[in-house]
Design a protein around this motif. Structure first.
Motif, PDB file in Angstrom:
ATOM      1  N   SER A   1      -4.256   3.472   8.200  1.00 31.00           N
ATOM      2  CA  SER A   1      -5.005   2.976   7.058  1.00 31.00           C
ATOM      3  C   SER A   1      -4.929   4.025   5.964  1.00 31.00           C
ATOM      4  O   SER A   1      -5.418   5.142   6.132  1.00 31.00           O
ATOM      5  CB  SER A   1      -6.477   2.706   7.413  1.00 31.00           C
ATOM      6  N   ALA A   2      -4.286   3.638   4.870  1.00 28.90           N
ATOM      7  CA  ALA A   2      -4.189   4.556   3.732  1.00 28.90           C
ATOM      8  C   ALA A   2      -5.574   4.837   3.171  1.00 28.90           C
ATOM      9  O   ALA A   2      -5.829   5.900   2.627  1.00 28.90           O
ATOM     10  CB  ALA A   2      -3.282   3.956   2.660  1.00 28.90           C
ATOM     11  N   VAL A   3      -6.485   3.869   3.346  1.00 27.46           N
ATOM     12  CA  VAL A   3      -7.828   4.015   2.791  1.00 27.46           C
ATOM     13  C   VAL A   3      -8.714   4.880   3.684  1.00 27.46           C
ATOM     14  O   VAL A   3      -9.354   5.821   3.207  1.00 27.46           O
ATOM     15  CB  VAL A   3      -8.453   2.625   2.525  1.00 27.46           C
TER      16      VAL A   3
ATOM     17  N   VAL B   1      -5.226  -1.126   8.627  1.00 28.56           N
ATOM     18  CA  VAL B   1      -5.876  -1.441   9.907  1.00 28.56           C
ATOM     19  C   VAL B   1      -7.393  -1.319   9.812  1.00 28.56           C
ATOM     20  O   VAL B   1      -8.103  -1.721  10.733  1.00 28.56           O
ATOM     21  CB  VAL B   1      -5.329  -0.578  11.085  1.00 28.56           C
ATOM     22  N   ASP B   2      -7.891  -0.794   8.693  1.00 26.90           N
ATOM     23  CA  ASP B   2      -9.345  -0.840   8.476  1.00 26.90           C
ATOM     24  C   ASP B   2      -9.808  -2.278   8.241  1.00 26.90           C
ATOM     25  O   ASP B   2     -10.983  -2.602   8.444  1.00 26.90           O
ATOM     26  CB  ASP B   2      -9.734   0.051   7.276  1.00 26.90           C
ATOM     27  N   VAL B   3      -8.874  -3.166   7.834  1.00 31.28           N
ATOM     28  CA  VAL B   3      -9.221  -4.574   7.595  1.00 31.28           C
ATOM     29  C   VAL B   3      -8.875  -5.424   8.823  1.00 31.28           C
ATOM     30  O   VAL B   3      -9.706  -6.181   9.316  1.00 31.28           O
ATOM     31  CB  VAL B   3      -8.482  -5.126   6.346  1.00 31.28           C
TER      32      VAL B   3
ATOM     33  N   GLY C   1       0.795  -1.230   0.000  1.00 32.52           N
ATOM     34  CA  GLY C   1       0.000   0.000   0.000  1.00 32.52           C
ATOM     35  C   GLY C   1       0.824   1.275   0.000  1.00 32.52           C
ATOM     36  O   GLY C   1       0.327   2.329   0.405  1.00 32.52           O
ATOM     37  N   LYS C   2       2.054   1.222  -0.497  1.00 36.26           N
ATOM     38  CA  LYS C   2       2.927   2.408  -0.513  1.00 36.26           C
ATOM     39  C   LYS C   2       2.299   3.586  -1.244  1.00 36.26           C
ATOM     40  O   LYS C   2       2.238   4.698  -0.714  1.00 36.26           O
ATOM     41  CB  LYS C   2       4.265   2.066  -1.214  1.00 36.26           C
ATOM     42  N   THR C   3       1.833   3.329  -2.465  1.00 37.03           N
ATOM     43  CA  THR C   3       1.313   4.421  -3.288  1.00 37.03           C
ATOM     44  C   THR C   3       0.027   4.993  -2.688  1.00 37.03           C
ATOM     45  O   THR C   3      -0.157   6.218  -2.631  1.00 37.03           O
ATOM     46  CB  THR C   3       1.099   3.916  -4.734  1.00 37.03           C
ATOM     47  N   THR C   4      -0.832   4.122  -2.191  1.00 34.25           N
ATOM     48  CA  THR C   4      -2.072   4.585  -1.567  1.00 34.25           C
ATOM     49  C   THR C   4      -1.750   5.373  -0.293  1.00 34.25           C
ATOM     50  O   THR C   4      -2.393   6.382   0.010  1.00 34.25           O
ATOM     51  CB  THR C   4      -2.987   3.377  -1.237  1.00 34.25           C
ATOM     52  N   PHE C   5      -0.728   4.914   0.439  1.00 38.42           N
ATOM     53  CA  PHE C   5      -0.294   5.617   1.652  1.00 38.42           C
ATOM     54  C   PHE C   5       0.244   7.003   1.289  1.00 38.42           C
ATOM     55  O   PHE C   5      -0.058   7.994   1.967  1.00 38.42           O
ATOM     56  CB  PHE C   5       0.767   4.766   2.369  1.00 38.42           C
TER      57      PHE C   5
HETATM   58  P1  GDP Z   1       2.110  -0.588  -3.505  1.00 39.93           P
HETATM   59  O1  GDP Z   1       2.426  -1.642  -4.501  1.00 39.93           O
HETATM   60  O2  GDP Z   1       2.838  -0.851  -2.227  1.00 39.93           O
HETATM   61  O3  GDP Z   1       2.318   0.797  -4.012  1.00 39.93           O
HETATM   62  O4  GDP Z   1       0.542  -0.747  -3.128  1.00 39.93           O
HETATM   63  P2  GDP Z   1      -0.728   0.074  -3.617  1.00 39.93           P
HETATM   64  O5  GDP Z   1      -0.812   1.401  -2.986  1.00 39.93           O
HETATM   65  O6  GDP Z   1      -0.794   0.022  -5.101  1.00 39.93           O
HETATM   66  O7  GDP Z   1      -1.903  -0.783  -2.960  1.00 39.93           O
HETATM   67  C1  GDP Z   1      -2.063  -2.168  -3.195  1.00 39.93           C
HETATM   68  C2  GDP Z   1      -3.505  -2.557  -2.881  1.00 39.93           C
HETATM   69  O8  GDP Z   1      -3.775  -2.413  -1.489  1.00 39.93           O
HETATM   70  C3  GDP Z   1      -4.527  -1.687  -3.595  1.00 39.93           C
HETATM   71  O9  GDP Z   1      -5.590  -2.510  -4.031  1.00 39.93           O
HETATM   72  C4  GDP Z   1      -4.983  -0.722  -2.525  1.00 39.93           C
HETATM   73  O10 GDP Z   1      -6.293  -0.256  -2.726  1.00 39.93           O
HETATM   74  C5  GDP Z   1      -4.914  -1.584  -1.285  1.00 39.93           C
HETATM   75  N1  GDP Z   1      -4.704  -0.772  -0.063  1.00 39.93           N
HETATM   76  C6  GDP Z   1      -3.709   0.112   0.168  1.00 39.93           C
HETATM   77  N2  GDP Z   1      -3.823   0.655   1.399  1.00 39.93           N
HETATM   78  C7  GDP Z   1      -4.930   0.105   1.958  1.00 39.93           C
HETATM   79  C8  GDP Z   1      -5.595   0.265   3.236  1.00 39.93           C
HETATM   80  O11 GDP Z   1      -5.196   1.035   4.111  1.00 39.93           O
HETATM   81  N3  GDP Z   1      -6.699  -0.498   3.430  1.00 39.93           N
HETATM   82  C9  GDP Z   1      -7.193  -1.356   2.497  1.00 39.93           C
HETATM   83  N4  GDP Z   1      -8.282  -2.042   2.791  1.00 39.93           N
HETATM   84  N5  GDP Z   1      -6.593  -1.531   1.293  1.00 39.93           N
HETATM   85  C10 GDP Z   1      -5.478  -0.813   1.031  1.00 39.93           C
END
Ligand code: GDP
Ligand code: MG
Length: 264
Positions: free
Chosen positions: A239-241, A186-188, A26-30
């Motif tokens: 939680s990035a989400v 941590v939302d999951v 979740g790096k990019t989402t974070f």
């Molecule tokens: P990266 O490869 O590390 O950059 O990961 P991404 O940011 O692309 O995320 C990978 C997957 O994890 C995606 O489907 C995101 O939506 C999901 N994701 C990332 N952060 C969270 C979070 O905090 N909660 C949930 N439920 N999903 C997340």
């Protein structure tokens, strides 16, 4: 500007946050979450994307490797597969990284944090010469903190948890910079189990023993190693989400940058 890199004076600001972690952690989402948090909290951030292969970036990057290096063309030109293409793109970009650092130096007064996203596959950054060049270029000029993003739901098994922490430990050992563990998603699954295992060696042993018949002396020794490792880092649940944990994260970063000023 007449200053050469050899006459650079170590600066307190901005704090560089390099985000690493396994693919899909979740790096990019974070990063996206950090960017929106800084914008809504009047924190002055600057964002760098170092992933040449990302297709849709969910945040606006001030510096984007894709603007200067075209990874598909690098693949063709050097006859490489996807990982080789990403690695070579990062190598090409790192040769001019001093320009990126100079650019940030010129803006240092106007910046609190520089947020850095890294390629999906962790070892492309953490085990490459270019990753080391980029990290050292930052760390010789600004306080630099590594944030290791952990996929919390995928680490709830004690053996998986241990392998993930050993990987984080190897990064600390290799990069020798303060490390913040961001237990993401941590939302999951909540990260309390992880905190308990990190604080209470016995609790982790119990979880390990009940999980596997492979209770070797190696496993025990490794968890002793980890016990020592845990003393050298800070951890937060995020939680990035949902956006939970951002204040705790920035507090951990600030405390780590104080460590940096004292010890590095
Ligand atoms: P990266 O490869 O590390 O950059 O990961 P991404 O940011 O692309 O995320 C990978 C997957 O994890 C995606 O489907 C995101 O939506 C999901 N994701 C990332 N952060 C969270 C979070 O905090 N909660 C949930 N439920 N999903 C997340
Ligand atoms: Mg990514």
């Amino acid at each position: 500007e007449g200053s050469s890199s050899s006459s650079v004076i170590f600066k307190r600001k901005p704090i560089i946050i390099i985000v690493v972690g396994m693919a899909g952690s979740g790096k990019t989402t974070f990063l996206q979450r950090l960017v929106s948090h800084t914008q809504s909290s009047n924190i002055r951030g600057y964002v760098i994307n170092l992933d040449p292969a990302v297709i849709n970036l969910p945040y606006g990057a001030n510096i984007d490797i894709r603007d200067t290096v075209h990874y598909k063309e690098v693949m063709k030109e050097y006859n490489l597969g996807p990982n080789g293409g990403i690695l070579t793109s990062l190598n090409l970009f790192s040769t001019r990284f001093n320009e990126v650092v100079s650019l940030i130096e010129r803006r240092a007064d106007q910046l609190d944090y520089v947020l850095v996203d890294t390629p999906g596959q962790i070892e492309i950054f953490t085990w490459s010469a270019s990753g080391a060049i980029i990290t050292e270029a930052f760390a010789s000029t600004f306080p630099t903190i590594i944030t290791y993003v952990v996929d919390t739901p995928r680490s709830s098994n004690p053996v998986t948890f241990m392998s993930n922490m050993l990987y984080a430990c190897s990064i600390l050992y290799k990069m020798r910079l303060p490390l913040v563990l961001a237990f993401n998603k941590v939302d999951v699954v909540k990260h309390e189990f992880a905190l308990e295992w990190m604080e209470d060696f016995e609790a982790f042993q119990t979880a390990l023993d009940s999980d596997t018949s492979y209770t070797s002396t190696l496993t025990r020794s490794l968890s002793l190693v980890l016990d020592e490792f845990y003393k050298n880092l800070r951890s937060v649940g995020v939680s990035a989400v949902s956006g939970v944990g951002m204040d705790a994260f920035f507090n951990a970063i600030r405390d780590s940058s104080e460590d940096y000023m004292k010890n590095y």
